[in-house]
Design a protein around this motif. Structure first.
Motif, PDB file in Angstrom:
ATOM      1  N   LYS A  99       0.840  -1.197   0.000  1.00  0.00           N
ATOM      2  CA  LYS A  99       0.000   0.000   0.000  1.00  0.00           C
ATOM      3  C   LYS A  99       0.873   1.244   0.000  1.00  0.00           C
ATOM      4  O   LYS A  99       1.801   1.370   0.786  1.00  0.00           O
ATOM      5  N   VAL A 100       0.576   2.169  -0.905  1.00  0.00           N
ATOM      6  CA  VAL A 100       1.349   3.394  -1.031  1.00  0.00           C
ATOM      7  C   VAL A 100       0.853   4.409  -0.010  1.00  0.00           C
ATOM      8  O   VAL A 100      -0.351   4.660   0.098  1.00  0.00           O
ATOM      9  N   GLN A 101       1.772   4.988   0.706  1.00  0.00           N
ATOM     10  CA  GLN A 101       1.413   6.012   1.681  1.00  0.00           C
ATOM     11  C   GLN A 101       1.152   7.332   0.967  1.00  0.00           C
ATOM     12  O   GLN A 101       1.928   7.749   0.104  1.00  0.00           O
ATOM     13  N   MET A 102       0.048   7.976   1.338  1.00  0.00           N
ATOM     14  CA  MET A 102      -0.323   9.240   0.715  1.00  0.00           C
ATOM     15  C   MET A 102       0.439  10.396   1.347  1.00  0.00           C
ATOM     16  O   MET A 102      -0.040  11.096   2.251  1.00  0.00           O
ATOM     17  N   ARG A 103       1.672  10.587   0.872  1.00  0.00           N
ATOM     18  CA  ARG A 103       2.500  11.699   1.310  1.00  0.00           C
ATOM     19  C   ARG A 103       3.507  12.009   0.202  1.00  0.00           C
ATOM     20  O   ARG A 103       3.716  11.223  -0.716  1.00  0.00           O
ATOM     21  N   ARG A 104       4.099  13.139   0.297  1.00  0.00           N
ATOM     22  CA  ARG A 104       5.031  13.581  -0.743  1.00  0.00           C
ATOM     23  C   ARG A 104       6.239  12.649  -0.799  1.00  0.00           C
ATOM     24  O   ARG A 104       6.829  12.286   0.219  1.00  0.00           O
TER      25      ARG A 104
END
Length: 209
Positions: A5-10
């Motif tokens: 799962k990709v973390q939603m952050r820059r």
């Protein structure tokens, strides 16, 4: 191997960030195209990269047409929202005014019924008395009118009954043998016959010497 799962952050790494941007930009534009074709929707997508480069997609011939349509829609929505807010405010004001009028009417009604007179001045008491006198006068006039109408109706009914009795009596006297055809005529004829017999009996007997 399952994708994590990709973390939603820059993304901090510049290279990884640029690669992700390119992949996701391509996927987004592809999805926009598929949406416009499959669903016959008007779609426009505008993307600016971190360096300010422009990428866009439009299902129409010009993306400006879609932008103008969006502006018109938002303006119409804003106008409708403003009109609805004004309408709601007007309804609230009318409700407040109506509640105030109802309260005043209730106070006036209590005063007319003889309640809550302790705070009334002499002029207010006089006005209430005059108003009651006017109301009583109107009630008496209406009552007299109704009584007069009833009396006139009864008098008209009485005249009608008298005329009907006179006609029946005249018919019975003109045709004594047919008096049995009508019950009321029979009764009238019977009374008339008894009256005639009574007059006849007065003349029956020995002559006076």
């Amino acid at each position: 191997m399952a994708r994590g799962k990709v973390q939603m952050r820059r993304i901090e790494n510049a290279t990884s960030r640029q690669v992700t941007f390119s992949k996701r930009r391509t996927g987004l534009l592809k999805k926009a195209y598929e949406l416009s074709v499959l669903c016959d929707a008007e779609v426009a997508v505008i993307i600016f990269s971190q360096k300010g480069r422009l990428y866009e997609f439009s299902s129409t011939s010009e993306i400006r047409k879609t932008i103008d349509r969006y502006r018109r829609s938002t303006n119409d929505a804003a106008t409708y929202q403003a009109s609805m807010e004004q309408y709601i405010l007007r309804l609230k004001q009318e409700t407040t005014d109506m509640e105030r009028k109802i309260e005043l009417l209730e106070v006036s009604l209590r005063k007319l019924s003889g309640q809550c007179l302790g705070s009334c001045s002499m002029d207010e008491i006089q006005e209430i008395g005059d108003q009651l006198e006017r109301s009583l006068s109107s009630i008496r006039e209406r009552k007299a009118q109704l009584l007069n109408d009833q009396i006139q109706q009864l008098q008209a009914k009485e005249r009608s009954l008298k005329e009907e009795n006179a006609k029946l009596l005249a018919k019975c006297l003109a045709n004594p043998g047919q008096s049995t055809t009508h019950p009321r005529a029979t009764a009238i004829h019977s009374r008339s016959s008894r009256s005639t017999d009574g007059e006849t009996r007065l003349f029956i007997g020995l002559a006076e010497s």
